[in-house]
Design a protein around this motif. Structure first.
Motif, PDB file in Angstrom:
ATOM      1  N   LYS A 114       0.130  18.484  -2.416  1.00  0.00           N
ATOM      2  CA  LYS A 114      -0.855  18.391  -3.499  1.00  0.00           C
ATOM      3  C   LYS A 114      -0.808  17.049  -4.216  1.00  0.00           C
ATOM      4  CE  LYS A 114      -2.247  22.616  -5.836  1.00  0.00           C
ATOM      5  NZ  LYS A 114      -1.623  23.597  -6.748  1.00  0.00           N
ATOM      6  N   ALA A 115       0.431  16.564  -4.452  1.00  0.00           N
ATOM      7  CA  ALA A 115       0.567  15.327  -5.222  1.00  0.00           C
ATOM      8  C   ALA A 115      -0.070  14.153  -4.494  1.00  0.00           C
ATOM      9  CB  ALA A 115       2.034  15.044  -5.510  1.00  0.00           C
ATOM     10  N   PHE A 116      -0.110  14.211  -3.162  1.00  0.00           N
ATOM     11  CA  PHE A 116      -0.649  13.092  -2.386  1.00  0.00           C
ATOM     12  C   PHE A 116      -2.167  13.160  -2.251  1.00  0.00           C
ATOM     13  CE2 PHE A 116       3.681  12.306  -1.110  1.00  0.00           C
ATOM     14  CZ  PHE A 116       3.698  10.935  -0.958  1.00  0.00           C
ATOM     15  N   LYS A 117      -2.732  14.296  -2.610  1.00  0.00           N
ATOM     16  CA  LYS A 117      -4.162  14.515  -2.438  1.00  0.00           C
ATOM     17  C   LYS A 117      -4.968  13.391  -3.097  1.00  0.00           C
ATOM     18  CE  LYS A 117      -6.864  17.600  -0.620  1.00  0.00           C
ATOM     19  NZ  LYS A 117      -6.608  17.964   0.764  1.00  0.00           N
ATOM     20  N   PHE A 143      -6.166   9.898  -4.009  1.00  0.00           N
ATOM     21  CA  PHE A 143      -5.863   8.477  -4.020  1.00  0.00           C
ATOM     22  C   PHE A 143      -4.602   8.046  -3.278  1.00  0.00           C
ATOM     23  CE2 PHE A 143      -5.522   4.291  -5.713  1.00  0.00           C
ATOM     24  CZ  PHE A 143      -6.850   3.898  -5.749  1.00  0.00           C
ATOM     25  N   PRO A 144      -3.462   8.684  -3.532  1.00  0.00           N
ATOM     26  CA  PRO A 144      -2.234   8.246  -2.852  1.00  0.00           C
ATOM     27  C   PRO A 144      -2.382   8.268  -1.340  1.00  0.00           C
ATOM     28  CG  PRO A 144      -1.687   9.756  -4.606  1.00  0.00           C
ATOM     29  CD  PRO A 144      -3.174   9.765  -4.494  1.00  0.00           C
ATOM     30  N   ALA A 155      -4.679   3.180   3.957  1.00  0.00           N
ATOM     31  CA  ALA A 155      -5.011   1.756   3.905  1.00  0.00           C
ATOM     32  C   ALA A 155      -3.817   0.934   4.372  1.00  0.00           C
ATOM     33  CB  ALA A 155      -5.404   1.357   2.483  1.00  0.00           C
ATOM     34  N   GLY A 156      -2.618   1.398   4.036  1.00  0.00           N
ATOM     35  CA  GLY A 156      -1.408   0.711   4.478  1.00  0.00           C
ATOM     36  C   GLY A 156      -1.324   0.659   5.985  1.00  0.00           C
ATOM     37  N   LEU A 157      -1.650   1.787   6.634  1.00  0.00           N
ATOM     38  CA  LEU A 157      -1.598   1.822   8.095  1.00  0.00           C
ATOM     39  C   LEU A 157      -2.659   0.890   8.694  1.00  0.00           C
ATOM     40  CD1 LEU A 157      -0.965   5.609   8.676  1.00  0.00           C
ATOM     41  CD2 LEU A 157       0.656   3.727   8.623  1.00  0.00           C
ATOM     42  N   LEU A 186      -4.339   5.373  -0.148  1.00  0.00           N
ATOM     43  CA  LEU A 186      -3.554   4.140  -0.155  1.00  0.00           C
ATOM     44  C   LEU A 186      -2.668   4.057   1.080  1.00  0.00           C
ATOM     45  CD1 LEU A 186      -2.294   3.540  -3.786  1.00  0.00           C
ATOM     46  CD2 LEU A 186      -3.615   1.998  -2.372  1.00  0.00           C
ATOM     47  N   ILE A 187      -2.078   5.183   1.434  1.00  0.00           N
ATOM     48  CA  ILE A 187      -1.194   5.171   2.598  1.00  0.00           C
ATOM     49  C   ILE A 187      -1.997   4.913   3.872  1.00  0.00           C
ATOM     50  CG2 ILE A 187       0.281   6.674   4.002  1.00  0.00           C
ATOM     51  CD1 ILE A 187       1.397   7.659   1.271  1.00  0.00           C
ATOM     52  N   GLY A 228       1.144   3.961  -2.995  1.00  0.00           N
ATOM     53  CA  GLY A 228       0.686   5.312  -2.674  1.00  0.00           C
ATOM     54  C   GLY A 228       1.716   6.347  -3.096  1.00  0.00           C
ATOM     55  N   PHE A 278     -12.811  -1.723  -2.845  1.00  0.00           N
ATOM     56  CA  PHE A 278     -12.351  -1.187  -1.561  1.00  0.00           C
ATOM     57  C   PHE A 278     -11.957   0.267  -1.723  1.00  0.00           C
ATOM     58  CE2 PHE A 278      -8.646  -0.670   1.376  1.00  0.00           C
ATOM     59  CZ  PHE A 278      -9.352  -0.725   2.553  1.00  0.00           C
ATOM     60  N   MET A 279     -11.283   0.582  -2.829  1.00  0.00           N
ATOM     61  CA  MET A 279     -10.867   1.949  -3.083  1.00  0.00           C
ATOM     62  C   MET A 279     -12.018   2.760  -3.678  1.00  0.00           C
ATOM     63  SD  MET A 279      -8.059   2.636  -2.095  1.00  0.00           S
ATOM     64  CE  MET A 279      -6.586   1.979  -1.427  1.00  0.00           C
ATOM     65  N   ILE A 327      -9.448  -5.108  -4.024  1.00  0.00           N
ATOM     66  CA  ILE A 327      -8.964  -3.756  -3.772  1.00  0.00           C
ATOM     67  C   ILE A 327      -9.771  -2.713  -4.560  1.00  0.00           C
ATOM     68  CG2 ILE A 327      -6.960  -2.217  -3.919  1.00  0.00           C
ATOM     69  CD1 ILE A 327      -6.343  -4.314  -2.018  1.00  0.00           C
ATOM     70  N   CYS A 328     -10.199  -3.072  -5.778  1.00  0.00           N
ATOM     71  CA  CYS A 328     -10.881  -2.071  -6.604  1.00  0.00           C
ATOM     72  C   CYS A 328     -12.141  -1.517  -5.917  1.00  0.00           C
ATOM     73  CB  CYS A 328     -11.215  -2.631  -7.980  1.00  0.00           C
ATOM     74  SG  CYS A 328      -9.739  -3.066  -8.911  1.00  0.00           S
ATOM     75  N   PHE A 384       0.833  -1.208   0.000  1.00  0.00           N
ATOM     76  CA  PHE A 384       0.000   0.000   0.000  1.00  0.00           C
ATOM     77  C   PHE A 384       0.868   1.258   0.000  1.00  0.00           C
ATOM     78  CE2 PHE A 384      -3.300  -2.854   1.859  1.00  0.00           C
ATOM     79  CZ  PHE A 384      -4.348  -2.522   1.028  1.00  0.00           C
ATOM     80  N   LEU A 385       1.871   1.278   0.885  1.00  0.00           N
ATOM     81  CA  LEU A 385       2.696   2.484   1.021  1.00  0.00           C
ATOM     82  C   LEU A 385       3.466   2.770  -0.269  1.00  0.00           C
ATOM     83  CD1 LEU A 385       4.119   2.124   4.650  1.00  0.00           C
ATOM     84  CD2 LEU A 385       2.111   3.372   3.879  1.00  0.00           C
TER      85      LEU A 385
END
Lengths: 213, 174, 197
Positions: free
Chosen positions: C168-171, C173-174, C180-182, C177-178, A189, C31-32, C28-29, A185-186
């Protein structure tokens, strides 16, 4: 639509994983070694090209109402063929990807391209689309693999360059977490964030050029 | 009438596509079937030779849960094929046990464990820990002698349980 | 008793330790895609539980009595996806006629489920793990519960991500995802625990 433009779209601006955000299950699940990533990428590319060609060739014959069902059958057919061929000729790959090979059927990239491209374009253009999108998918997988394998196992090219690959970090340093689901995921992302940043910069540059003109 | 024709067309198109796909798959399956069977057999044979080399393996009857095959190896001992549940699914392994009831080799035939973690169970140094054991085993976390793989206790337990099963089976028949 | 223990172990594993989304990466699809609001996440989750249970039962029966009997195991993938697609269509029509209220709530999620890899995944895993009929159904239903748990938890996190301050770039979806990683990290805590020794 020329091939060069399609390639750029597949690799960057319209990359199936990093921009269209499709097919994420496999992207995160199997990208722990370079061998897996390359194998999965190539399998998907081959299936994508074949299914795009067939679906495009049949696009005028298949009635609209049952098109999704027909696409799924065609895709599932190709996936099973690849599955059987891998089992017979590259058993190591088939063992390490396991259930994710049959699951290519529901990889949204393939159905997505069938619906968005192959059902509307000529056979040749569809084949090119399959190739470029497949290459884009493979590229995304390979990048994920290299990052995760380096940080998580401290090696490069596991399975491709010898069984254990080339060791870069000593065995006690790598962060195991990266090859675990969390790392998937990380890493994805961060990669998507990077793609968004690059794409925005590219768009800005285009706009500046236009403004100068 | 027009409606009926339309439905007929839908059904026929789908039927033809499915039939063609099924036919092609039958063909591919026919072409690869022998090769796949051969590979599976070869894999099992290599594993048997690895854990307890012998000329002849005589099949034995088994009814124990988890034990899929068992062979008597020329009076040298036994080779037992065990399947236990690991982290990602079944772990299929071959365990060789000599005439004195000691483990003389463990080989993992197939598994679907996480790469770099559970997948390390195929490594020589992990498998070598079982050699020489003749009674119930456990990983060190459970008070035993087997050092579990880093971050893959479930996998290590599954392999340990598999070897245990094989030992118990041989004790019963021998 | 032992069958009960076995079923309990399967359930607990499917919900927590081997959560379909966060550990096995299946599904995942959706889920997101459908986790932006908690209500829709609950709707999707319920639809998935329903379909996964039904699909497990149907594919198990088809495999046992048709494919194995006719020696056509290599057709599994093709047949399973067709069974699932037909099943979803059937459920949709049935709900529309018989339970319009439920259809109102779940209807829009049903077509999306055909291409949910968790459903095909559970069908294939049932066969791979050689589960019995009961075990397959339990695995399907509890796998769906695990899916629902993850998607509902995640949607409440995501509602808060909407207006947070980040590069801004993380706004979008990214960042999701992060997060979700946590969430996956916290689910790792469940891995490896033993049920009943």
């Amino acid at each position: 639509m020329n091939f060069k433009k399609q390639l750029k779209e597949g690799l960057l601006t319209n990359n199936p994983v990093l921009s269209q955000l499709l097919g994420m299950c496999s992207t995160m699940a199997i990208t722990t070694t370079l061998f897996n990533g390359l194998g999965m990428g190539l399998s998907v590319t081959i299936i994508l090209i074949c299914s795009n060609i067939v679906i495009s060739a049949l696009r005028k014959i298949i009635p609209d109402k049952i098109r999704i069902a027909a696409y799924i059958v065609i895709i599932a057919g190709f996936v099973t063929m690849v599955d059987l061929l891998l089992k017979a000729y590259i058993p190591a790959l088939s063992d390490s990807l396991g259930v994710f090979i049959p699951l290519i059927v529901v990889n949204c990239i393939i159905l997505g391209r069938a619906e968005a491209f192959a059902s509307k374009n000529s056979v040749l253009a569809s084949a090119a689309d399959g190739l470029t999108q497949g290459v884009g998918y493979t590229a995304a997988l390979v990048i994920m693999c290299i990052i995760r394998e380096f940080l998580g196992s401290g090696t490069f090219g596991k399975g491709v360059l010898g069984v254990d690959g080339i060791r870069i970090l000593p065995e006690q340093y790598p962060a195991l977490l990266v090859v675990l689901p969390v790392g998937g995921f990380l890493t994805l992302g961060c990669l998507i964030a990077l793609t968004q940043w690059v794409n925005r910069r590219l768009a800005e540059k285009e706009r500046e050029k236009e403004a100068v003109k | 009438m027009k409606n009926f024709k339309y439905i007929l067309r839908l059904t026929l198109t789908l039927l033809i596509i499915t039939a063609v796909v099924a036919g092609l798959l039958g063909l591919v399956n026919y072409l690869t079937e022998d090769k796949i069977d051969e590979l599976t057999r070869q894999k099992a044979e290599t594993a048997m030779q690895e854990v307890l080399p012998a000329q002849n393996y005589e099949p034995m009857e088994t009814s124990t849960d988890g034990i899929t095959e068992a062979y008597r190896a020329d009076g040298l001992g036994y080779v037992v094929r065990v399947s236990t549940n690991g982290f990602g699914g079944a772990i299929d392994m071959m365990v060789g046990i000599d005439a004195e009831g000691k483990v003389c080799g463990v080989s993992i035939i197939s598994h679907s464990e996480t790469a770099s973690l559970g997948a390390n169970c195929v490594r020589e140094d992990f498998r070598a820990q079982f050699v020489g054991a003749d009674s119930a085993l456990a990983v060190s976390k459970d008070g035993g002698t087997i050092d579990a793989l880093t971050g893959a206790t479930v996998t290590s337990r599954a392999v340990t349980n598999g070897v245990d099963l094989a030992l118990a089976f041989v004790k019963e028949v021998g | 008793m032992s069958t009960f223990v076995a079923l309990f172990t399967i359930s607990l594993n499917a919900i927590l330790a081997e959560n379909f989304i966060l550990v096995k990466f299946l599904g995942i699809c959706p889920f997101m895609g459908v986790s932006k609001k908690t209500d829709t996440a609950v709707g999707m989750g319920l639809a998935v539980i329903f379909v996964m249970g039904l699909a497990s039962a149907a594919t198990w029966a088809v495999n046992e009595y048709l494919l194995v009997a006719l020696d056509l195991e290599y057709m599994q993938t093709v047949v399973f996806i067709l069974v699932i697609a037909a099943l979803v269509q059937f459920v949709e029509m049935f709900l529309q006629k018989a339970l319009p209220a439920l259809y109102q709530a779940l209807g829009i999620y049903l077509p999306l489920i055909t291409t949910n890899c968790a459903v095909l995944g559970v069908a294939l895993l049932n066969i791979q793990n050689s589960y019995s009929f009961i075990e397959s159904v339990i695995y399907g239903v509890t796998g769906g519960i695990g899916f629902t748990l993850a998607i509902v938890l995640f949607s409440s996190v995501r509602e808060r991500l909407e207006d947070c301050d980040c590069p801004k770039a993380f706004k979008g979806f990214p960042l999701a995802l992060i997060a979700a990683g946590l969430l996956a990290l916290s689910f790792m805590g469940f891995s490896g625990f033993k049920v009943f020794g």
